[in-house]
Design an enzyme around this catalytic site. Structure first.
Site: not given
Ligand code: ADP
Length: 544
Positions: A185, A332, A441, A446
């Site tokens: 990654t 992944e 935040k 959120w």
């Protein structure tokens, strides 16, 4: 045993292409022009390359690295290593040299194949490589053309292939759970993490990519992966396109939007794949030159790696009659995990705007995989509102990182924790609200940076937009917007105009406190917005 337990291997994919589609074409854009050949030629050269690798001492399980653009030689390496039981490890050429060194040493790569254009990079990292025993330059030139280089031992791809007969004793006992590939990654913090792919995973991933409700790949397709072959195996397309015998068009070194549009027209490309920033570039060029490029062969552009802005999907559809197919995945997950297709019942009942909302979602779980979406209370309801983290498992989802202590926090009780915060609606469509680390935040609530970016990129003057959370003395974090205006709009649009444009769509406390105009949003090595760099540079923006 009720059914035969035959192994699913990369060799089968390759043999199928030779047996059933020997005359179908592979087109490769090289530095000095276009090269064409067939799957039959590919097969022959793959076996020669396997032979060459055996001569260089490559054995089963060995890892062979590539540093290369998308071209036919890279495609040959994709098959030559797996069919001899070795592992093709595609390395991201755009990472910092220190990261490339880390990756090659960590994977213990034995041979490095690299493009001629990347010689300076390889010369720079050569002294730090601990395991590479041989270097192969993927070029038609030979030693006489490179007398000044210090790289040792250095071989020349075409020279080696011309001299070598096809490998005639390939192993026939490769197990489907043997490794065949590897990717790291492009970790935004810390060292990159490695994922090892198996034959079985790649085989099933290819099958899944062909399903009518995912990418619907078929022999009728002409596929151009803009997504680099070092970014999650070009999303598996080199394997899946070969499985289905599709014509492949590989765009070679440093492809630009213009190169892509020319190839679409010349080769009658039906499907192309890339990250949203690439499509934004293509869209700008199409808008600037109406009618110049013939895109009528295109049945879809696959957009993945980052959220596809709704405004972009709409512009492609309305102004250029091109469909954007959104797909979601990660290194992944090999990567295809979600694909956005509209259920026929929804297609009949929804209006255009609602259809676009669906197209901007990441879509349905691909058959073969399982998911859970969880928050502190457990699995979230399918209400399209409650946010939870997406967990995945299945035959092409990694079970661990390669020799990495970070495995424990990401792979828990048999599930991959994606780090992506999502909602799922009553139809099962998933929407990525944000990466957990990108959520803003503010005052205990959120804010989705993705939603604000989507709204900003729908502004007719805006080319690119990114939103980050910046530390705020009162609210913990507040959103800060970065906007790149289209060339023709520069200097003509004010911050207030931008904010006014998105105001009707959000609660007041969601609106960015400030807008910063940039010439370009910094990008990661695979073309995503590099928010880490913005966060570093603007960390104190709301404190001054
Ligand atoms: P990196 O972590 O280096 O960006 P990956 O390509 O593996 O490398 O990134 C996977 C991540 O990209 C996912 O976890 C998700 O956050 C994001 N992503 C991938 N596809 C989409 C998509 N269609 N929409 C939104 N985000 C996406």
């Amino acid at each position: 045993m009720h059914m035969m337990d035959t192994p699913l291997t990369i060799a089968q994919i390759l043999r199928r292409a030779r047996d059933f589609f020997p005359k179908n074409e592979i087109v490769s854009r090289l530095q000095d022009g276009i090269f064409r050949y067939t799957y039959n030629d590919l097969y022959d050269r793959v076996l020669r390359l396997s032979g060459v690798m055996a001569d260089l001492g490559v054995e089963r399980g060995d890892k062979i690295a590539t540093l290369a653009w998308n071209d036919h030689r890279h495609l040959e390496a994709y098959f030559a290593m797996p069919v001899m039981g070795a592992v093709i490890h595609t390395v991201n050429i755009r990472l910092a040299p220190e990261q490339i060194v880390y990756i090659l040493n960590h994977a213990e790569d034995k041979v490095l194949l690299f493009d001629e254009t990347l010689l300076p990079l390889v010369e720079g990292i050569r002294p730090y490589l601990q395991t590479v025993k041989a270097f192969v330059m993927m070029t038609g030139k030979n030693a006489g053309d490179f007398s000044a280089t210090s790289i040792q031992p250095l071989y020349f791809y075409e020279e080696l292939l011309a001299k070598r007969a096809p490998h005639d004793s390939l192993p026939n006992d490769i197990h489907e759970n043997d490794p065949c590939g590897m990717c790291y990654t492009s970790a935004t913090t810390g060292n990159p993490k490695g994922v090892v792919y198996t034959h079985r995973a790649m085989f099933l991933h290819s099958l899944a990519s062909g399903l009518a409700d995912t990418l619907a790949l078929s022999e009728t397709d002409v596929i151009l992966p803009f997504v680099p072959m070092f970014h999650v195996n070009a999303w598996g397309l080199p394997f899946s396109a070969t499985m289905f015998g599709s014509k492949q068009v590989l765009p070679g070194p440093m492809p630009t939007p213009q190169v892509l549009l020319e190839l679409y027209e010349q080769e009658k490309v039906t499907l192309s794949a890339g990250v949203p920033t690439v499509w934004l570039g293509i869209l700008q060029l199409l808008d600037q030159h109406p009618g110049k490029y013939d895109t009528s062969s295109i049945r879809g552009l696959v957009s993945g790696g980052a959220p596809a802005p709704k405004g972009m999907i709409k512009a492609f559809k309305e102004r250029h009659h091109i469909d954007i197919f959104q797909a979601y995945g990660m290194t992944e997950t090999a990567p295809l995990a979600l694909a956005s297709r509209l259920k026929p019942r929804l297609a009949e009942t929804l209006d255009n705007e609602q259809k676009l909302d669906y197209a901007a979602m990441q879509g349905l779980l691909v058959p073969g995989l399982e998911m859970q979406i969880v928050n502190e209370q457990g699995e979230v309801p399918w209400d399209g509102e409650t946010i939870g983290e997406l967990l995945l498992r299945g035959p092409w989802i990694a079970g661990e990182y390669y020799r990495d202590s970070r495995t424990e926090s990401t792979f828990v009780d048999g599930w991959l924790h994606t780090g992506d915060m999502v909602t799922v609606n009553e139809e099962g469509y998933i929407r990525i609200v944000d990466r957990a680390k990108d959520l803003v935040k503010s005052g205990g609530e959120w804010i989705s940076s993705v939603d604000i970016e989507n709204a900003l990129m729908a502004h007719p003057a805006v080319l690119e937009a990114a939103v980050i959370g910046v530390a705020h003395p009162k609210w913990q974090e507040r959103p800060l917007a970065f906007v790149v205006l289209k060339e023709s709009e520069k200097g003509k649009v004010s911050k207030q105009n931008i904010i006014d444009f998105i105001t009707p769509q959000f609660a007041k406390w969601w609106l960015p406190d400030d807008v910063v105009f940039l010439d370009a949003i910094p990008k990661t090595s695979v073309g995503k917005f590099l928010k880490r760099s913005l966060r570093e540079d603007f960390a104190k923006h709301y404190q001054d």
